[in-house]
Design an enzyme around this catalytic site. Structure first.
Site, PDB file in Angstrom:
ATOM      1  N   ARG A  67      89.477  25.412  25.605  1.00 40.14           N
ATOM      2  CA  ARG A  67      88.714  25.492  26.851  1.00 40.14           C
ATOM      3  C   ARG A  67      88.008  26.815  27.046  1.00 40.14           C
ATOM      4  O   ARG A  67      86.825  26.860  27.388  1.00 40.14           O
ATOM      5  CB  ARG A  67      89.623  25.281  28.070  1.00 40.14           C
ATOM      6  CG  ARG A  67      89.923  23.869  28.408  1.00 40.14           C
ATOM      7  CD  ARG A  67      91.306  23.771  29.003  1.00 40.14           C
ATOM      8  NE  ARG A  67      92.272  24.035  27.953  1.00 40.14           N
ATOM      9  CZ  ARG A  67      92.714  23.114  27.105  1.00 40.14           C
ATOM     10  NH1 ARG A  67      92.348  21.873  27.252  1.00 40.14           N
ATOM     11  NH2 ARG A  67      93.557  23.407  26.119  1.00 40.14           N
ATOM     12  N   THR A  68      88.732  27.907  26.871  1.00 42.32           N
ATOM     13  CA  THR A  68      88.154  29.207  27.214  1.00 42.32           C
ATOM     14  C   THR A  68      86.945  29.497  26.332  1.00 42.32           C
ATOM     15  O   THR A  68      85.873  29.857  26.822  1.00 42.32           O
ATOM     16  CB  THR A  68      89.220  30.321  27.065  1.00 42.32           C
ATOM     17  OG1 THR A  68      90.356  29.942  27.842  1.00 42.32           O
ATOM     18  CG2 THR A  68      88.692  31.655  27.535  1.00 42.32           C
ATOM     19  N   LYS A  97      91.036  43.161   6.413  1.00 43.82           N
ATOM     20  CA  LYS A  97      91.009  44.342   5.536  1.00 43.82           C
ATOM     21  C   LYS A  97      91.703  45.536   6.169  1.00 43.82           C
ATOM     22  O   LYS A  97      91.705  46.628   5.643  1.00 43.82           O
ATOM     23  CB  LYS A  97      89.546  44.706   5.244  1.00 43.82           C
ATOM     24  CG  LYS A  97      88.747  43.598   4.598  1.00 43.82           C
ATOM     25  CD  LYS A  97      87.318  44.061   4.381  1.00 43.82           C
ATOM     26  CE  LYS A  97      86.427  42.919   3.956  1.00 43.82           C
ATOM     27  NZ  LYS A  97      85.006  43.272   4.071  1.00 43.82           N
ATOM     28  N   ARG A 118      89.859  37.512  23.041  1.00 43.33           N
ATOM     29  CA  ARG A 118      91.227  36.988  23.165  1.00 43.33           C
ATOM     30  C   ARG A 118      92.064  37.610  22.068  1.00 43.33           C
ATOM     31  O   ARG A 118      91.667  37.615  20.899  1.00 43.33           O
ATOM     32  CB  ARG A 118      91.256  35.465  23.069  1.00 43.33           C
ATOM     33  CG  ARG A 118      92.682  34.930  23.005  1.00 43.33           C
ATOM     34  CD  ARG A 118      92.785  33.460  23.200  1.00 43.33           C
ATOM     35  NE  ARG A 118      92.593  33.087  24.593  1.00 43.33           N
ATOM     36  CZ  ARG A 118      92.784  31.864  25.073  1.00 43.33           C
ATOM     37  NH1 ARG A 118      93.189  30.902  24.262  1.00 43.33           N
ATOM     38  NH2 ARG A 118      92.591  31.586  26.343  1.00 43.33           N
ATOM     39  N   HIS A 146      94.844  36.767  32.103  1.00 43.16           N
ATOM     40  CA  HIS A 146      93.772  35.847  31.722  1.00 43.16           C
ATOM     41  C   HIS A 146      92.883  35.698  32.967  1.00 43.16           C
ATOM     42  O   HIS A 146      92.909  34.672  33.649  1.00 43.16           O
ATOM     43  CB  HIS A 146      94.400  34.519  31.299  1.00 43.16           C
ATOM     44  CG  HIS A 146      93.475  33.561  30.616  1.00 43.16           C
ATOM     45  ND1 HIS A 146      92.114  33.775  30.488  1.00 43.16           N
ATOM     46  CD2 HIS A 146      93.726  32.355  30.025  1.00 43.16           C
ATOM     47  CE1 HIS A 146      91.577  32.748  29.849  1.00 43.16           C
ATOM     48  NE2 HIS A 146      92.531  31.879  29.552  1.00 43.16           N
TER      49      HIS A 146
HETATM   50  C1  NCD Z   1      96.164  29.285  28.541  1.00 43.21           C
HETATM   51  C2  NCD Z   1      96.219  30.584  27.746  1.00 43.21           C
HETATM   52  O1  NCD Z   1      95.617  30.702  26.673  1.00 43.21           O
HETATM   53  O2  NCD Z   1      96.862  31.488  28.277  1.00 43.21           O
HETATM   54  N1  NCD Z   1      95.169  28.435  28.050  1.00 43.21           N
HETATM   55  C3  NCD Z   1      93.938  28.491  28.636  1.00 43.21           C
HETATM   56  O3  NCD Z   1      93.182  29.398  28.409  1.00 43.21           O
HETATM   57  N2  NCD Z   1      93.623  27.532  29.522  1.00 43.21           N
HETATM   58  C4  NCD Z   1      97.447  28.616  28.726  1.00 43.21           C
HETATM   59  C5  NCD Z   1      98.316  28.317  27.544  1.00 43.21           C
HETATM   60  O4  NCD Z   1      97.964  28.526  26.392  1.00 43.21           O
HETATM   61  O5  NCD Z   1      99.422  27.831  27.791  1.00 43.21           O
END
Ligand code: NCD
Length: 322
Positions: A67-68, A97, A118, A146
């Site tokens: 999703r993100t 590397k 991320r 997040h």
């Molecule tokens: C979440 C995350 O990556 O923290 N996912 C997301 O971005 N919707 C939740 C998860 O992974 O459980």
């Protein structure tokens, strides 16, 4: 408030910022919906579709995402911008590397206008922001935060319940390792009369930094273990996945199956309450697709859709507006 340059943690957000992002997201959402409806015979006067023309978004994902990453990338493309990046930076970037995050950031910031990062380490986005010439958006840093997820969560609560002030929110599951619930809990302290109820296995409780923050801001919270006690009494049930990858096998086995929302549990919820989840959901929600389609209390797919509009609003805020 001074304009935010980087989006690292939800303590940065105040009500003015949230109102602005929600206002933008609502406009974008209604325009997107009406564009779909009138695709061939109606053009709106104002169009956001080229507002970020010539801008480049860099996706730098050291942990998996659906999703993100997709919603950020789709948001950028819908705003007329372009996207470059890697969804597997651990495999396909110079990290293999031995390059440090700081070095990678100092290289890629010349190639684009915003970096969506991320990473599996807490604090990675904060470190990256120190060295980046362009805005960094924290798309999840280990067990940290997040913040763009929180924006879409708050927006969804506002949209579904009609308000955020004076709502009762239950957060359920892995509260120790889940960055979405940590970010959301911090941000809810900005609202009046909110009450939080934390429901988790004993070894996966909300950490003290959050509880201290809530006490400082006079936000009422409690920790409970019984789902049946909580479900009838809240406006929002925010369910989370066990973060298996962030705990030992023993911790996982002890917690597995402890909290599950199935159809009988759903029936315990208030008729105007909403079930939210940042997704992916795995074994903690057992509800048939038919019920998911028909019970309006199930909000997690609408919540994920809102991620697109919120991320469009956020990118415009960082890259376009004054
Ligand atoms: C979440 C995350 O990556 O923290 N996912 C997301 O971005 N919707 C939740 C998860 O992974 O459980």
């Amino acid at each position: 408030m001074e304009k935010l340059r980087h989006i690292i943690k939800t303590q940065q957000f105040d009500r003015e910022f949230l109102d602005l992002i929600f206002f933008k997201a609502s406009n974008i959402k209604s325009e997107t919906k009406s564009e779909k409806k009138f695709k061939y015979d109606w053009q709106p006067e104002y169009s956001f579709s080229d507002s970020l023309k010539g801008k480049i978004l860099i996706s730098l994902f050291y942990e998996e995402s659906t999703r993100t990453r997709f919603s950020f990338e789709s948001a950028m493309i819908r705003l007329g911008g372009n996207v470059i990046g890697t969804e597997a930076a651990k495999l396909f970037s110079s990290v293999v590397k031995g390059e440090s995050l700081e070095d990678t950031i100092r290289i890629v910031d010349d190639y684009g206008h915003v970096i969506i990062l991320r990473h599996s380490e807490d604090g990675a986005a904060e470190r990256a922001a120190k060295y980046s010439k362009v805005p960094i958006i924290n798309a999840g840093d280990g067990k940290g935060q997040h913040p763009s997820q929180t924006l879409l969560d708050l927006y969804t609560i506002q949209e579904e319940i009609g308000k955020i002030d004076r709502t009762r929110v239950a957060m359920i599951g892995d509260l120790e390792n889940g960055r979405t619930v940590r970010s959301l809990a911090y941000s809810l302290s900005k609202f009046d009369g909110v009450e939080l109820i934390f429901v988790s296995p004993d070894h996966l409780r909300m950490r003290n930094d959050i509880k201290e923050h809530l006490r400082e801001h006079n936000i009422k919270f409690s920790e409970l273990i019984s789902l049946d006690e909580v479900l009838p009494n809240v406006d929002i049930v925010y369910m989370t996945r066990l973060q298996k990858e962030r705990m030992s096998d023993e911790e996982y086995i002890t917690a597995k199956g402890r909290y599950i929302i199935n159809e009988p549990k759903l029936q315990l919820m208030n008729k105007n309450a909403r079930l939210m989840h940042p997704l992916p959901k795995v074994e903690e929600i057992v509800i048939s697709p038919e019920v998911e389609e028909s019970d309006k209390r199930i909000a997690y797919f609408r919540q994920a859709e809102n991620g697109l509009y919120i991320r469009m609003a956020l990118l415009e805020y960082l890259l376009k507006d004054g």
